[in-house]
Design an enzyme around this catalytic site. Structure first.
Site, PDB file in Angstrom:
ATOM      1  N   CYS A   1       0.734  -1.211   0.135  1.00 40.07           N
ATOM      2  CA  CYS A   1       0.137   0.176  -0.094  1.00 40.07           C
ATOM      3  C   CYS A   1       1.076   1.268   0.134  1.00 40.07           C
ATOM      4  O   CYS A   1       0.520   2.166  -0.477  1.00 40.07           O
ATOM      5  CB  CYS A   1      -0.994   0.001   1.242  1.00 40.07           C
ATOM      6  SG  CYS A   1      -2.204  -1.405   1.122  1.00 40.07           S
TER       7      CYS A   1
ATOM      8  N   ASP B   1     -20.946  12.748 -14.669  1.00 36.94           N
ATOM      9  CA  ASP B   1     -22.344  12.397 -14.310  1.00 36.94           C
ATOM     10  C   ASP B   1     -22.450  11.548 -13.241  1.00 36.94           C
ATOM     11  O   ASP B   1     -23.566  11.136 -12.754  1.00 36.94           O
ATOM     12  CB  ASP B   1     -22.868  11.701 -15.575  1.00 36.94           C
ATOM     13  CG  ASP B   1     -22.134  10.559 -15.879  1.00 36.94           C
ATOM     14  OD1 ASP B   1     -21.207  10.099 -15.216  1.00 36.94           O
ATOM     15  OD2 ASP B   1     -22.743   9.745 -16.880  1.00 36.94           O
TER      16      ASP B   1
END
Ligand code: BEZ
Length: 221
Positions: A46, A138
């Site tokens: 990570c 959107d």
């Protein structure tokens, strides 16, 4: 990926992050967005991923994409971890150029189907998988990719798919295998030859196939 399909409106969740409490749609505004999850703070893969994302954050900005990470630890842990991340990326004097969502109660990870049942913490609780969600202006889901905790992502590939998503949102084309900006693209199958000729002033070339079917149509976007 239970519950969230391409074309679905992305949940307008509220969450605590390293930049304070956000409402996701407000955070995105009219931008594209990328949300990438991480199994845990202070873990090696990570850390390399976040450092890589930080190093190329200007490339996401150039494409109008707002970045946000998520991990199942607290805001304070995220702040502390961010310092390690920036030191790893050799920019210890800078702060992480995007926020991290604190999902220490795993509520969002459950809502978005992000938990990896095969990876557990020392208490036996499932960790988050490496999910990638790309959200359009959107607010709809345009792409999702799911990696196990043991496989780090290629952030250059994420930029490449964003280039494809942004191009194909504008033009009736599709990008072939290993496509990158500047390469030819394919005319989508639902367009007739006459429609393609009218739409693509740079011309359309068709590759002959043994089947005799003229479905491999290229154009320069
Ligand atoms: C890592 O980020 O290094 C990692 C996290 C959970 C499981 C395996 C690797």
């Amino acid at each position: 990926m239970p519950g969230l399909l391409l074309g679905d409106e992305f949940p307008n969740f509220e969450a605590d992050t390293t930049i304070g409490r956000i409402k996701f749609h407000d955070f995105l505004g009219s931008s594209w967005g990328i949300l990438f999850s991480h199994p845990k703070d202070f873990t090696p893969v990570c850390t390399t991923e976040l450092a890589c994302a930080a190093n190329i954050s200007d490339q996401f900005k150039k494409r109008g994409v707002k970045m946000i990470a998520l991990s199942i630890d607290s805001v304070q842990d995220h702040h502390n971890w961010s310092k390690d991340v920036m030191a790893f990326s050799s920019k210890a004097e800078s702060s992480l150029p995007f926020p991290i969502i604190a999902d220490d109660k795993r509520e969002l990870s459950v809502q978005l189907g992000m938990l990896d049942p095969d990876e557990r913490d020392k208490d036996g609780l499932p960790l988050t998988a490496r999910c990638v969600f790309v959200i359009g202006p959107d607010k709809k889901l345009k792409l999702s990719i799911l990696y196990p905790a043991t496989t780090g992502r290629n952030f250059d590939e994420l930029l490449r798919v964003i280039d494809s998503l942004q191009l194909t949102a504008q033009k009736k084309v599709a990008t072939p295998a290993n496509w990158k900006v500047g390469d030819k693209v394919m005319v989508i199958p639902s367009l007739s030859d006459a429609e393609a000729a009218a739409l693509f002033p740079n011309g359309v070339t068709t590759k002959e196939m043994p089947s005799g079917k003229n479905y491999l149509r290229y154009t320069q976007p």
